[in-house]
Enzyme design. Structure first.
Site, short mmCIF file in Angstrom:
data_model
loop_
_atom_site.label_atom_id
_atom_site.label_comp_id
_atom_site.label_asym_id
_atom_site.label_seq_id
_atom_site.Cartn_x
_atom_site.Cartn_y
_atom_site.Cartn_z
N HIS A 43 0.85 -1.20 0.00
CA HIS A 43 0.00 0.00 0.00
C HIS A 43 0.88 1.24 0.00
O HIS A 43 2.09 1.15 0.22
CB HIS A 43 -0.88 0.01 1.27
CG HIS A 43 -0.06 0.21 2.50
ND1 HIS A 43 0.65 -0.81 3.10
CD2 HIS A 43 0.23 1.33 3.23
CE1 HIS A 43 1.31 -0.34 4.14
NE2 HIS A 43 1.08 0.96 4.25
N HIS A 125 5.38 6.04 -1.05
CA HIS A 125 6.13 4.83 -1.38
C HIS A 125 5.35 3.59 -1.00
O HIS A 125 4.46 3.64 -0.15
CB HIS A 125 7.48 4.82 -0.65
CG HIS A 125 7.32 4.73 0.84
ND1 HIS A 125 7.02 5.83 1.62
CD2 HIS A 125 7.39 3.68 1.69
CE1 HIS A 125 6.93 5.45 2.88
NE2 HIS A 125 7.14 4.15 2.96
P1 ATP Z 1 4.88 -3.84 11.09
O1 ATP Z 1 4.83 -2.66 12.04
O2 ATP Z 1 4.30 -5.07 11.63
O3 ATP Z 1 6.22 -4.02 10.52
P2 ATP Z 1 3.50 -2.07 9.33
O4 ATP Z 1 4.58 -1.06 9.61
O5 ATP Z 1 3.08 -2.21 7.90
O6 ATP Z 1 3.92 -3.48 9.83
P3 ATP Z 1 1.93 -0.49 11.06
O7 ATP Z 1 3.11 -0.19 11.95
O8 ATP Z 1 0.61 -0.68 11.71
O9 ATP Z 1 2.19 -1.74 10.16
O10 ATP Z 1 1.85 0.73 10.03
C1 ATP Z 1 0.80 0.91 9.12
C2 ATP Z 1 1.26 1.91 8.07
O11 ATP Z 1 1.54 3.17 8.72
C3 ATP Z 1 2.55 1.53 7.37
O12 ATP Z 1 2.54 2.08 6.07
C4 ATP Z 1 3.63 2.23 8.17
O13 ATP Z 1 4.76 2.51 7.40
C5 ATP Z 1 2.92 3.51 8.57
N1 ATP Z 1 3.42 4.00 9.86
C6 ATP Z 1 3.58 3.28 10.99
N2 ATP Z 1 4.05 4.03 12.00
C7 ATP Z 1 4.19 5.28 11.48
C8 ATP Z 1 4.63 6.54 12.01
N3 ATP Z 1 4.99 6.66 13.27
N4 ATP Z 1 4.64 7.61 11.19
C9 ATP Z 1 4.27 7.49 9.91
N5 ATP Z 1 3.82 6.35 9.34
C10 ATP Z 1 3.79 5.26 10.11
#
Ligand code: ATP
Ligand code: MG
Length: 180
Positions: A43, A125
């Protein structure tokens, strides 16, 4: 006590593009690059909301429904590695204005509703690998895929049976682009 959910606004990739991306990824990176993101989880995040209450989620859902944004085509023709966050990604060399505007409006509504927004500039991205903290050989041939964005969605991120899963809560269509 109110239940908090981890939410974010994002663009999804159509299943055919998901398949293309994972096939290309498998052909161009060694398995030890990092933890590959599951095809269904590919995504483009527009705005990350964090763990928020139902009240805040409802407010942001209502606001999202009132946003007037246009469809756009996004070329995925760039690739890179952020060793600090351990992400290998595909992105775009030129982000369309409609995408930048949509992300900006969602981020500003998120910030106004108390969702912390990173001070880093928005860099659209698709994450291909996570936990890629060691040096990564970036393939010399960059992909060139076209994503036709005609909607954006609100997702919930959950951790189930040892995996990150995203659940689409709601999708809003984007309007036809104005005639030039
Ligand atoms: P995992 O954390 O299990 O590796 P993930 O990063 O895809 O998987 P989430 O951490 O729930 O899952 O994040 C969901 C989306 O939000 C992802 O695109 C992630 O890059 C983005 N994201 C997560 N934390 C932040 C943040 N602090 N600031 C900006 N974007 C974020
Ligand atoms: Mg994460």
């Amino acid at each position: 006590m109110s239940v908090e959910r981890r939410l974010f606004f994002a663009l999804s990739l159509p299943p055919a593009l998901q398949k293309q991306v994972i096939k290309w990824r498998a052909a161009h990176f060694p398995a030890e690059t990092g933890r590959p993101v599951a095809a269904a989880n590919l995504h483009i995040t527009l705005a990350f909301l964090g763990e928020i209450s139902e009240l805040k989620a409802d407010a942001l859902t209502r606001i999202a429904g009132r946003i007037q944004a246009h469809k756009f085509s996004l070329r995925l023709d760039d690739i890179g590695h952020w060793p600090g966050s351990g992400v290998v990604w595909v992105g775009t060399r030129r982000a369309p204005n409609a995408l930048l505007q949509l992300a900006s409006v969602l981020r500003s509504h998120a910030a106004r509703n108390g969702c912390y927004q990173s001070a880093l500039p928005f860099h659209p991205h698709v994450s291909l690998y996570r936990n890629a903290t060691r040096p990564v050989a970036i393939p010399p041939a960059t992909p060139d895929w076209l994503l036709e964005a005609d909607a954006f969605s609100l997702y919930e991120s959950t951790w189930e049976r040892g995996r990150t899963r995203y659940r689409c809560l709601q999708t809003w269509p984007l309007a036809d682009a104005p005639a030039l």
